[in-house]
Write an enzyme that holds these catalytic residues in place. Structure first.
Site, short mmCIF file in Angstrom:
data_model
loop_
_atom_site.label_atom_id
_atom_site.label_comp_id
_atom_site.label_asym_id
_atom_site.label_seq_id
_atom_site.Cartn_x
_atom_site.Cartn_y
_atom_site.Cartn_z
N GLY A 136 0.89 -1.25 -0.21
CA GLY A 136 -0.09 0.00 0.03
C GLY A 136 0.73 1.20 0.01
CB ILE A 138 5.41 0.72 2.50
CG1 ILE A 138 4.69 0.70 4.03
CG2 ILE A 138 6.91 0.71 2.87
CD1 ILE A 138 4.89 -0.58 4.81
CD GLU A 192 -6.47 -8.30 -2.81
OE1 GLU A 192 -6.30 -8.30 -4.02
OE2 GLU A 192 -5.84 -7.43 -2.21
CE LYS A 207 -0.06 -6.85 -1.42
NZ LYS A 207 -0.80 -6.69 0.01
N1 HSE Z 1 -5.97 -7.24 0.46
C1 HSE Z 1 -4.87 -6.31 0.45
C2 HSE Z 1 -4.41 -6.20 1.85
C3 HSE Z 1 -4.89 -4.93 -0.05
O1 HSE Z 1 -5.01 -6.67 2.89
O2 HSE Z 1 -3.11 -6.03 2.30
C4 HSE Z 1 -3.43 -4.22 -0.44
O3 HSE Z 1 -2.89 -4.95 -1.36
#
Ligand code: HSE
Length: 435
Positions: A136, A138, A192, A207
């Site tokens: 997010g 960062i 998500e 990620k």
């Molecule tokens: N679903 C992801 C989370 C959203 O909870 O981190 C951010 O990528």
């Protein structure tokens, strides 16, 4: 007349789309002052043009035809915020084919199809920004690609899923029920579209694929990441972990050991005084060790409308600067790939373990269990046995010194077959403490 500003089109008007639009519109003057030219939100395309997202868009900005946006000759940067693999991939490739720069927050797409996207971008001489795809708010992509370029990164690990951290925090602090907390995270726009991605560790693995590729040059290897989620974590284990001085966190871990790269996502016990152990709620944290810098820690909100919108806008601004100054690619599409690297098999990793056996409270049980562990070179560090019975058995809880995953798996198979042990032994991996 020569165009003054840089025009942006957003495909997908959900949580992050709305956050991005709010920042671009409400901070328009501010952004112009900082950049020296305007960034104009020209179009947003979404099938739902009716729902109120709390943003007052200028007339004509919101359309339901993504193709019209992708082919609009006035648009310089296409921002893909629809999520999912298809048709997001096709839309991005179409935008790239039309000579447009792309910004995306789509970690699932990059982790699985990233190679095709970066290849197309290189061929067409356009940029792809993806800061919002990991952690997010960062700015970790920028950190790894730009700020730490003078380092060989040894390890990168952390909490990179806000939803699961939110759930584990609530379970730890308030002892609340798992599913009620998940619903809260969904309502807050953290989860998500398919929340199993969050709670089963898949989102973290997406990620980690991106981070490991940038950090070590390992080609995108999502399918090869060992992935385990938080759905089996019980209040009992949270409580025992606490008694031993630990917290349970969903960690994504990538480490380099010579030409081997270890990559795994799983619930992990961390000592309470470890910096990452106190990262709570929707916050993310990433711990990096580089050969020049030593340890670094990055902390911030990992999900949500405005934090993720902020990361999207940072990519838009970077690309806009490069368009206006002809400074060449700033975000860049060169994803390093080192052919010598191999991914370490999960069975070969070494870590410490927490074990919870459901054992009958009889003489000799402990020696049988410790005998099997000792036979596999697994040494016990500490142990507690609780007097209370759970369905005739008592919980016997141990912490071990470092052991090989394969040895642990075999020992547990053998232990679970013992007549004095009822049910499957619960085990958690432990990081961040002394062996
Ligand atoms: N679903 C992801 C989370 C959203 O909870 O981190 C951010 O990528």
């Amino acid at each position: 007349m020569k165009k003054q500003g840089v025009n942006v089109g957003i495909v997908g008007y959900g949580t992050v789309g709305a956050g991005t639009a709010k920042i671009l519109l409400r901070k328009q003057k501010d952004l112009e002052r900082k950049l020296g030219f305007p960034v104009v939100l020209r179009r947003i395309a979404d099938l739902d043009t009716k729902r109120d997202r709390g943003v007052k868009l200028p007339a004509g900005v919101l359309i339901n035809d993504a193709k019209a946006l992708l082919h609009d000759p006035e648009i310089d940067i296409v921002v893909e915020l629809m999520g999912g693999i298809h048709p997001a991939k096709e839309f991005i490739l179409e935008a790239i084919g039309n000579g447009k720069h792309v910004v995306t927050a789509n970690k699932a797409l990059l982790a699985t199809e990233g190679r095709d996207i970066f290849k197309a971008a290189r061929k067409n001489g356009v940029d792809v920004g993806f800061e919002a795809s990991v952690a997010g708010s960062i700015p970790i992509i920028k950190v790894v690609r730009e700020s730490l370029i003078g380092n060989n990164i040894r390890s990168i690990s952390g909490i990179i899923n806000g939803t699961s951290n939110y759930i584990l925090t609530k379970m730890t602090e308030e002892g609340v029920d798992f599913s009620a907390t998940l619903k809260e995270a969904q309502a807050l726009g953290y989860a998500e579209a398919d929340p199993t991605f969050d709670i089963e560790g898949i989102d973290s693995a997406h990620k980690l694929t991106i981070l490991a590729s940038l950090s070590f040059g390992i080609p995108f290897s999502f399918k090869k990441i060992y992935t385990e989620g938080i759905t089996k974590i019980t209040p009992l284990d949270i409580q025992f972990a606490s008694e031993f001085g630990y917290r349970i966190k969903l960690l994504a871990i990538a480490k380099q050991d010579g030409n081997n790269i270890e990559m795994r996502v799983h619930p992990t016990m961390l000592p309470k005084d470890h910096l990452i152990a106190s990262v709570n709620g929707v916050f993310n944290a990433i711990y990096i060790e580089g050969d020049s810098i030593g340890p670094h820690l990055y902390y911030g909100k990992g999900a949500g409308e405005m934090p993720t919108g902020s990361a999207v806008v940072s990519d838009i601004a970077d690309i806009a600067r490069s368009i206006k100054t002809s400074a060449g690619s700033i975000t860049g599409v060169n994803i390093p790939e080192n052919p010598d690297l191999k991914i370490k098999k999960m069975e070969d990793i070494r870590t410490c373990y927490y074990l919870r056996f459901s054992a009958l409270d009889k003489p000799g049980v402990l020696s049988r269990i410790s005998g099997i562990l000792g036979g596999r070179d697994i040494s016990i560090k500490s142990m507690i046995q609780k007097g209370r019975k759970i369905e005739k058995a008592v919980p016997l809880v141990m912490m071990t010194h470092e052991a090989r995953e394969k040895d642990m798996a075999q020992a547990l198979k053998e232990i679970d077959r013992l007549s004095v042990v009822s049910g499957k032994t619960v085990y958690l991996r432990v990081e961040g403490g002394e062996d």
